[in-house]
Each structure stands twice: as C-alpha cells, then as structure tokens.
Scaffold this motif. Structure first.
Motif, PDB file in Angstrom:
ATOM      1  N   SER A  98      21.597  18.064  76.134  1.00 46.63           N
ATOM      2  CA  SER A  98      21.042  16.728  76.305  1.00 46.63           C
ATOM      3  C   SER A  98      20.975  15.967  74.991  1.00 46.63           C
ATOM      4  O   SER A  98      20.998  14.748  74.967  1.00 46.63           O
ATOM      5  CB  SER A  98      19.634  16.828  76.919  1.00 46.63           C
ATOM      6  N   SER A  99      20.887  16.669  73.863  1.00 45.57           N
ATOM      7  CA  SER A  99      20.795  15.992  72.570  1.00 45.57           C
ATOM      8  C   SER A  99      22.159  15.712  71.961  1.00 45.57           C
ATOM      9  O   SER A  99      22.244  15.158  70.872  1.00 45.57           O
ATOM     10  CB  SER A  99      19.968  16.851  71.600  1.00 45.57           C
ATOM     11  N   GLY A 100      23.230  16.117  72.624  1.00 48.91           N
ATOM     12  CA  GLY A 100      24.571  15.880  72.118  1.00 48.91           C
ATOM     13  C   GLY A 100      25.110  17.020  71.280  1.00 48.91           C
ATOM     14  O   GLY A 100      26.257  16.993  70.854  1.00 48.91           O
ATOM     15  N   THR A 101      24.281  18.010  71.021  1.00 46.60           N
ATOM     16  CA  THR A 101      24.703  19.190  70.278  1.00 46.60           C
ATOM     17  C   THR A 101      24.908  20.339  71.253  1.00 46.60           C
ATOM     18  O   THR A 101      24.044  20.635  72.065  1.00 46.60           O
ATOM     19  CB  THR A 101      23.639  19.592  69.237  1.00 46.60           C
ATOM     20  N   PRO A 161      28.987  20.397  62.602  1.00 47.11           N
ATOM     21  CA  PRO A 161      27.553  20.116  62.773  1.00 47.11           C
ATOM     22  C   PRO A 161      27.150  19.816  64.214  1.00 47.11           C
ATOM     23  O   PRO A 161      25.957  19.857  64.530  1.00 47.11           O
ATOM     24  CB  PRO A 161      27.337  18.891  61.880  1.00 47.11           C
ATOM     25  N   ASP A 162      28.118  19.542  65.081  1.00 48.85           N
ATOM     26  CA  ASP A 162      27.798  19.251  66.480  1.00 48.85           C
ATOM     27  C   ASP A 162      27.721  20.505  67.344  1.00 48.85           C
ATOM     28  O   ASP A 162      27.487  20.427  68.554  1.00 48.85           O
ATOM     29  CB  ASP A 162      28.835  18.293  67.068  1.00 48.85           C
ATOM     30  N   ILE A 163      27.932  21.694  66.717  1.00 47.47           N
ATOM     31  CA  ILE A 163      27.846  22.958  67.444  1.00 47.47           C
ATOM     32  C   ILE A 163      26.806  23.838  66.759  1.00 47.47           C
ATOM     33  O   ILE A 163      26.907  24.125  65.564  1.00 47.47           O
ATOM     34  CB  ILE A 163      29.200  23.690  67.479  1.00 47.47           C
ATOM     35  N   LYS A 203      36.223  26.972  69.774  1.00 49.19           N
ATOM     36  CA  LYS A 203      36.265  26.536  68.379  1.00 49.19           C
ATOM     37  C   LYS A 203      35.599  27.570  67.470  1.00 49.19           C
ATOM     38  O   LYS A 203      36.109  27.892  66.389  1.00 49.19           O
ATOM     39  CB  LYS A 203      35.576  25.174  68.232  1.00 49.19           C
ATOM     40  N   PHE A 204      34.468  28.097  67.925  1.00 48.68           N
ATOM     41  CA  PHE A 204      33.787  29.117  67.118  1.00 48.68           C
ATOM     42  C   PHE A 204      34.605  30.398  67.051  1.00 48.68           C
ATOM     43  O   PHE A 204      34.730  31.019  65.985  1.00 48.68           O
ATOM     44  CB  PHE A 204      32.399  29.415  67.679  1.00 48.68           C
TER      45      PHE A 204
END
Length: 444
Positions: free
Chosen positions: A55-58, A86-88, A351-352
């Motif tokens: 919900s916070s975009g992360t 930073p988004d993950i 990605k990770f």
C-alpha cells in the motif's frame, strides 16, 4: 506430480567447480523481531507487513534464513541490494527453529517469499513435491550457477526448486599455536591422529571438544569420520532400499561409529552430552582444546569469538590415508510458489534473486562466509582450509543423497543414546528398522 528425491554422487574439481559447501542447524541466532516470536505470530505479522508495504508503494520481500552463521553475511548482501533498489524492502528473519517455523508456515499457506533450505533435506523435498516452491527453470539467474550443479539439482519432473549459493565440507580445526608449541604435526592417517591424541592427553590437556549435546553435531561427526571411506551415500541408500545393504552389516558404519565412541570416551573434554555447539565454539576459540571437529561453516563463528585465534583445518584422516572428501550444499535458496505467482511481488523477487546470484553478491558472500561458491566467477580465498580444499581438488565428492522423511532426526537422537550406554551393534540394528519404518511411512 511426484518428484524423485535427489540422489547424486559427483566427483568434482575445484578448478572446474569453484567448490563451496553446510550442515543443517537446529538452532540459530535471532535476526529481526519476527525470529523471537511463535510461527503463528510470524505468519500473521509477515502478511500484515506485506500488505502495508504494497500500500505504501514499497514491495516487501520476506527472506527466512535457517543458517545462523550466515545471518550477517546475508544482511550485508541485502543492504547492498537495497542501496540500488530503494523501492524493494527485503526483511531477513533468521529463525531459532527453521524446520519447525517453515512447517508451520507451510501448513498455514504463509511460506516466506524466499527461503534458505538444503536440497538433501526431506522437508525441502516435501515442499517441492507438494507444489509449494517455484520452479526456477528458465530464470536468467540460474545461468550464473556452475553448470555441473544444475543438472544434478533437477527433480524427476525436470524442475529446479532451489539454487545453491555456497558449498560446505567438514574436517578438523586445530589450534596452530598450540600444535607449534607442543611440536605436533598434522596427522594423515587414523593411527597418527590417535598417537597425537595420546601425546596431548599425556600432557594433561584436551585433544577434542565434542559438543554432543546438539544432536546434529553428533550425526555430522559420524558422517565426517565415515565419509573419508564412503564418499557419498547414494549407493548405500539405494542398497538399503533394495535390501542389499544394511547398517548392521556395513563395515564403514561399524568402524566409523567405533571410532567416534573412542574419541568421545578417551580423547574429549568428558561429559560431551552437556556441551553445546555455541559454547564449544567459544571454548575452542579461546584455547580450551587442541582440535575441534566441525564444518567449514564454523570458521566465521570461531573468528568472531576470538579475532586473534590462529586456526586451520585438516581432513579427518582414515586408516589408509587414501581419503575421499564429501562436499555438500551449504546454502540453497528457494522461492515460494505463492510469491512467484503474485504479480505484486514476482518482479521484485526476480530482481533480488538476480542480484543474490550475481558474481558481485556471490563474491561478497564467499569473502564474508569463508565458503567456496556455487556461482560462476567467484574465487574462494580460504587459507585456513587449504589442506581440505586440496583434498577436494583430488578426491572431492558432491553428495546430494536424500534419506527418507524423518530418518535423520531419528538417527540423531539414537546416536546420542550410544553415549548413554546403547551398544554400537544394537544401535545399527535399530537404524535398519528405522530406515524401513521411514520408507513405509513415505509410501502411505
């Protein structure tokens, strides 16, 4: 779809494979608040955290690690990944009871997005059989794994449900300074080892610290001794299944168990069932004994307990001096099928994983964990383990044989009974019955 448990015996070369290897731990240091809570609470909080992150975009990824010694190493890799992404948010939980936590999480359909496991562990095989793990076949990052390992990790359906990041091996750590001061040399045969122990005892000192309180260390000690003659277990396990082999009649099983009893009764600190792994690490690091029989995974903990410790490893010797050196997968990484099918998470997980299996991350892991790598392009620099690495280069065997579900736990507890009075012959006879019982249970 039924998948066959992996059972492969592979001779390898360091130069070709860049070998690396760990034993399964049954307890671990806690990393993160979730590690200190019950499995049910962890499952609930992990779900809430994931929803909040979305919900916070992360995007939040939960990574459960079962190897305590690798907690700081994995965290360092995660921190580096986070700088670039930073988004993950990758949350690492190192659990005090990995097997129990994962089983509870599986039963409640809340397996973590990424989990560390072992391809020879019955629980891993069960998870793969039940479709709880994602098939990683075709993922670009699988191409970063040493080619010879990939084929051996495939299940019967051709799927790949875990990827190794490092390999491990066992041997005998020894205090170099104490050896030098006493004028002792590294033994190359069993008789030389016993003669060395007799000299140490004659001086009123302790040859070995044996942490037999932790059942997993006892099982690995037995395998370490017998492995120098047996190599891997694939052929022996097949013989147990078809009736052509038995523990009771097996010369290696009898000989290695008798040797383990000898070390325990005559050349240890005494009262071995009261000493645990963690305390043994600290005691050995501060000079309480000349030797400590353990795996490559113990080196970071020894150095952490005493940064000034001067220790090296030599291969556990056998009677002839013509030894094999088993090598195992130390850490393998799985992705839950649920995370792989979740559009909100699958891209972040990929990605990770791509970073985790990159040469950069693999080198970071190897350097910090002191383990050879399963990732292409990574060079392992472990001078303390040179003697064992040399033997692996000459006679290394990658052992991925899988016992029946539940057998290993039963074996561990019954080995401890030998130190409480059960005879070796009775123990091995019982082990044959335990094998049959476990196989019958699997067939139901």
């Amino acid at each position: 779809m039924k998948k066959k448990a992996i059972a492969i015996l592979l001779t390898l070369s360091i130069a070709a494979a860049g070998i690396a290897g760990c034993g399964k731990q049954t307890s671990a240091e806690n990393t993160g608040a979730a590690a200190q809570e019950t499995p049910a609470v962890q499952a609930s909080e992990s779900k809430e955290a994931a929803e909040e992150g979305t919900s916070s975009g992360t995007v939040e990824i939960e990574f459960v690690n079962q190897k305590r010694e690798a907690a700081d190493t994995f965290q360092a890799v995660i921190d580096k990944f986070s700088e670039q992404n930073p988004d993950i948010k990758v949350t690492l939980n190192t659990t005090p009871d990995g097997s129990g936590v994962l089983m509870t999480r599986a039963s409640s359909d809340t397996l973590p997005d990424i989990l560390m496991h072992w391809p020879t562990d019955a629980q891993f095989v069960q998870f793969a059989n039940e479709g709880l793990l994602a098939d990683l076949t075709g993922k670009e990052y699988t191409g970063n794994i040493v080619d010879s390992y990939i084929e051996d990790l495939k299940m019967e359906d051709g799927g790949i449900y875990c990827l190794p990041i490092s390999l491990n091996f066992m041997g005998v750590y020894y205090n170099v300074d104490k050896f030098t001061e006493a004028g002792l040399s590294v033994p190359s045969t069993w008789d030389e080892l016993i003669a060395l122990c007799d000299k140490i005892v004659a001086n009123g000192e302790v040859p070995f610290l044996l942490p037999n309180k932790d059942a997993w260390t006892v099982s690995q000690l037995w395998d370490n001794i017998g492995g120098k003659d047996r190599g891997g277990y694939a052929d022996f396990y097949a013989g147990l299944d078809d009736g052509s082999q038995s523990y009771a009649a097996d010369a290696i099983a009898n000989d290695s168990m008798e040797k383990m009893v000898l070390l325990t009764e005559k050349y240890s600190q005494g009262d071995t069932l009261s000493l645990g792994y963690d305390q043994a690490i600290n005691d050995f690091a501060t000079g309480a004994s000349y030797m400590f029989i353990q795996g490559s995974w113990a080196l970071p903990s020894i150095q952490s307990a005493n940064p000034d410790s001067n220790v090296e490893m030599f291969p556990m010797p056998n009677g002839s001096g013509d030894m094999k050196q088993p090598v195992g997968v130390d850490c393998a990484i799985c992705v839950s099928a649920k995370a792989a099918s979740d559009p909100a998470k699958s891209e972040a997980v990929d990605k990770f994983m791509t970073y985790l299996f990159s040469t950069e991350a693999g080198q970071m892991y190897s350097d910090r964990d002191h383990s050879p790598s399963a990732i292409k392009g990574v060079t392992a620099d472990i001078p303390q383990d040179k003697l064992v690495l040399d033997l692996i280069d000459k006679a290394g065997v990658l052992d991925l044989a899988v016992p029946p579900t539940g057998f290993e736990d039963t074996k561990r507890s019954e080995i401890q009974n030998v130190f409480m009075g059960t005879s070796v012959s009775d123990f091995l006879t019982q082990l044959d019955e335990d094998w049959k019982t476990a196989r019958e249970a699997e067939a139901q």
